[in-house]
Write an enzyme that holds these catalytic residues in place. Structure first.
Site, PDB file in Angstrom:
ATOM      1  N   HIS A 195       0.818  -1.214   0.000  1.00  0.00           N
ATOM      2  CA  HIS A 195       0.000   0.000   0.000  1.00  0.00           C
ATOM      3  C   HIS A 195       0.856   1.270   0.000  1.00  0.00           C
ATOM      4  O   HIS A 195       0.404   2.338   0.404  1.00  0.00           O
ATOM      5  CB  HIS A 195      -0.983   0.028   1.173  1.00  0.00           C
ATOM      6  CG  HIS A 195      -2.079  -0.996   1.035  1.00  0.00           C
ATOM      7  ND1 HIS A 195      -3.109  -1.109   1.925  1.00  0.00           N
ATOM      8  CD2 HIS A 195      -2.300  -1.949   0.091  1.00  0.00           C
ATOM      9  CE1 HIS A 195      -3.919  -2.093   1.543  1.00  0.00           C
ATOM     10  NE2 HIS A 195      -3.434  -2.612   0.424  1.00  0.00           N
ATOM     11  N   TYR A 243      -3.310   4.028  -2.878  1.00  0.00           N
ATOM     12  CA  TYR A 243      -3.179   4.339  -1.456  1.00  0.00           C
ATOM     13  C   TYR A 243      -2.275   5.549  -1.221  1.00  0.00           C
ATOM     14  O   TYR A 243      -2.301   6.147  -0.148  1.00  0.00           O
ATOM     15  CB  TYR A 243      -2.641   3.125  -0.695  1.00  0.00           C
ATOM     16  CG  TYR A 243      -3.677   2.057  -0.514  1.00  0.00           C
ATOM     17  CD1 TYR A 243      -4.564   2.088   0.559  1.00  0.00           C
ATOM     18  CD2 TYR A 243      -3.801   1.008  -1.424  1.00  0.00           C
ATOM     19  CE1 TYR A 243      -5.538   1.117   0.715  1.00  0.00           C
ATOM     20  CE2 TYR A 243      -4.772   0.028  -1.272  1.00  0.00           C
ATOM     21  CZ  TYR A 243      -5.643   0.089  -0.201  1.00  0.00           C
ATOM     22  OH  TYR A 243      -6.608  -0.872  -0.056  1.00  0.00           O
TER      23      TYR A 243
END
Length: 427
Positions: A195, A243
């Site tokens: 992420h 992200y």
């Protein structure tokens, strides 16, 4: 061959079952086991899973159980996909930080920190049972977020584990479609942390197609997809994981959250509807609504990875593994997300060109946070927990970290016995 899914009552499970059913010809599974502590969900998801396997004429059997020891006994691979505290805890993770002017997200920042504290001890307990009861050399494949932190905890404890995320495979499929080719021909220069990664090349048959993707209308479309200004992609010369929106557009996201926009509320509603659909005895495939749940292509990634680990087919994957020199500027013991060829010995990471300063600095900071978070989760030490929060670029300020930690521990008290024990010991 026995494969076990811990957290088998997840709404993701039917898609995963389909992934294994499609590979029955290359991965000879005698038994698929779904384990969960929620008997109602397990019954509903297990029922749909059996109907899916019947439609595929799957030769093995499906077992459902709430007994972890039975579930992992003699397993060749154990997939872990659980959520400690359920979606209710996720809602707290996403909303509590807003009270302190912080971003709320379930896998990164202070929300991801809360989830890590709850999750790491539970997953390590499961892994210990796998070590005691599974087949020698059994693999643990972790899809439980935050994947990088959980995988690091597993590896630090000496488990044979690989972390898996769907972000890279989702990009691979989408970019293949955009380029008018098949996913198998696309290789991504995907590297960073879970992420927190960037795609710095997109090769098709050896030719890098990223420059054309970062020009014209394609640039604006990709920027919209990852929710950052087009100038970010242009300056980086790369496609950031979506992200990274939380890092590059932090205040914009906090403003949206403070008006009441939280993904957890949407997921709660989707999960209720999915479980209602799954209970239909006439349903024998994953419904289209599952795509809105998130985790697209997870089943493809997970089933393919397990196939490589157990058959040694040497296929190309995007996984979370020890750094061991792959990303320069990070300690060997860090866990990174990179491309790798996978066989029965595990992932063999592809070489990664050094990250430029603007990427490396962020990765180094978050790696420091992850190191401290694993230590905090295992020790229950408030001082280490504060240091972890201060190390995170989305928190930073000590007074904010201190106040947030108090609220976090109160909201999660029943899931964090180590912190209660630590406090009692120092009282």
């Amino acid at each position: 061959m026995k494969i076990t899914v811990v957290g088998g009552g997840s709404t993701y499970t039917p898609e995963l079952i389909e992934g294994f059913a499609r590979r029955a010809g290359v991965l000879p599974i005698d038994e698929l086991v779904l384990h969960d502590i929620d008997t109602e969900r397990l019954a509903v998801v297990g029922g749909l899973s059996r109907r899916i396997l019947a439609r595929h004429c799957f030769p093995g059997r499906l077992t459902t159980t709430t007994d972890l020891a039975r579930a992992v006994d003699s397993a060749a691979a154990v997939l872990v996909q659980l959520r400690v505290g359920g979606q209710a805890a996720r809602l707290v993770d996403e909303t509590l930080p807003n009270r302190f002017g912080l971003l709320g997200q379930e896998t990164t920042g202070p929300g991801g920190f809360a989830k890590a504290l709850r999750t790491v001890p539970v997953v390590l307990g499961i892994a210990d049972e796998v070590r005691r009861r599974a087949r020698p050399g059994a693999w643990i494949v972790d899809f439980t977020n935050p994947v990088g932190i959980v995988t690091r905890a597993l590896l630090d404890a000496g488990h044979r584990a690989v972390g898996l995320c769907n972000v890279a495979i989702k990009f691979q499929r989408q970019l293949a479609d955009r380029l008018g080719t098949t996913p198998e021909r696309v290789r991504l220069g995907h590297a960073g942390l879970n992420h927190l990664s960037w795609i710095r090349s997109v090769t098709v048959d050896g030719a890098d197609r990223l420059p054309e993707l970062l020009s014209g209308a394609a640039l604006d479309e990709l920027a919209a997809q990852v929710r950052v200004p087009a100038g970010v992609l242009r300056d980086l010369g790369a496609i950031p994981s979506y992200y990274l929106h939380y890092f590059y557009c932090t205040h914009e996201e906090i403003r949206a959250q403070q008006t009441g926009s939280h993904r957890a509320e949407q997921v709660l509603a989707i999960e209720r509807e999915l479980l209602s659909l799954y209970a239909d005895p006439g349903l024998d495939r994953s419904p289209g609504l599952l795509e809105q749940r998130g985790g697209a292509y997870y089943s493809e990634a997970a089933a393919a990875l397990v196939t490589s680990l157990l058959t040694g087919d040497g296929a190309h994957h995007y996984v979370n593994v020890r750094n061991d020199g792959v990303l320069s500027g990070l300690p060997d013991e860090a866990v990174v997300e990179v491309a790798a060829d996978v066989d029965t010995a595990g992932p063999h990471a592809a070489a990664v060109p050094p990250l430029p300063p603007e990427m490396l600095g962020l990765v180094q900071a978050v790696t420091a946070y992850e190191t401290l978070t694993v230590e905090a989760a295992l020790s229950g030490d408030r001082g280490v927990a504060r240091r972890a929060l201060v190390a995170h670029p989305l928190v930073r300020e000590w007074e904010v970290a201190d106040a947030f930690l108090d609220a976090l521990l109160t909201a999660n008290s029943r899931h964090l016995p180590r912190f209660l024990a630590s406090e009692a010991a120092h009282a």
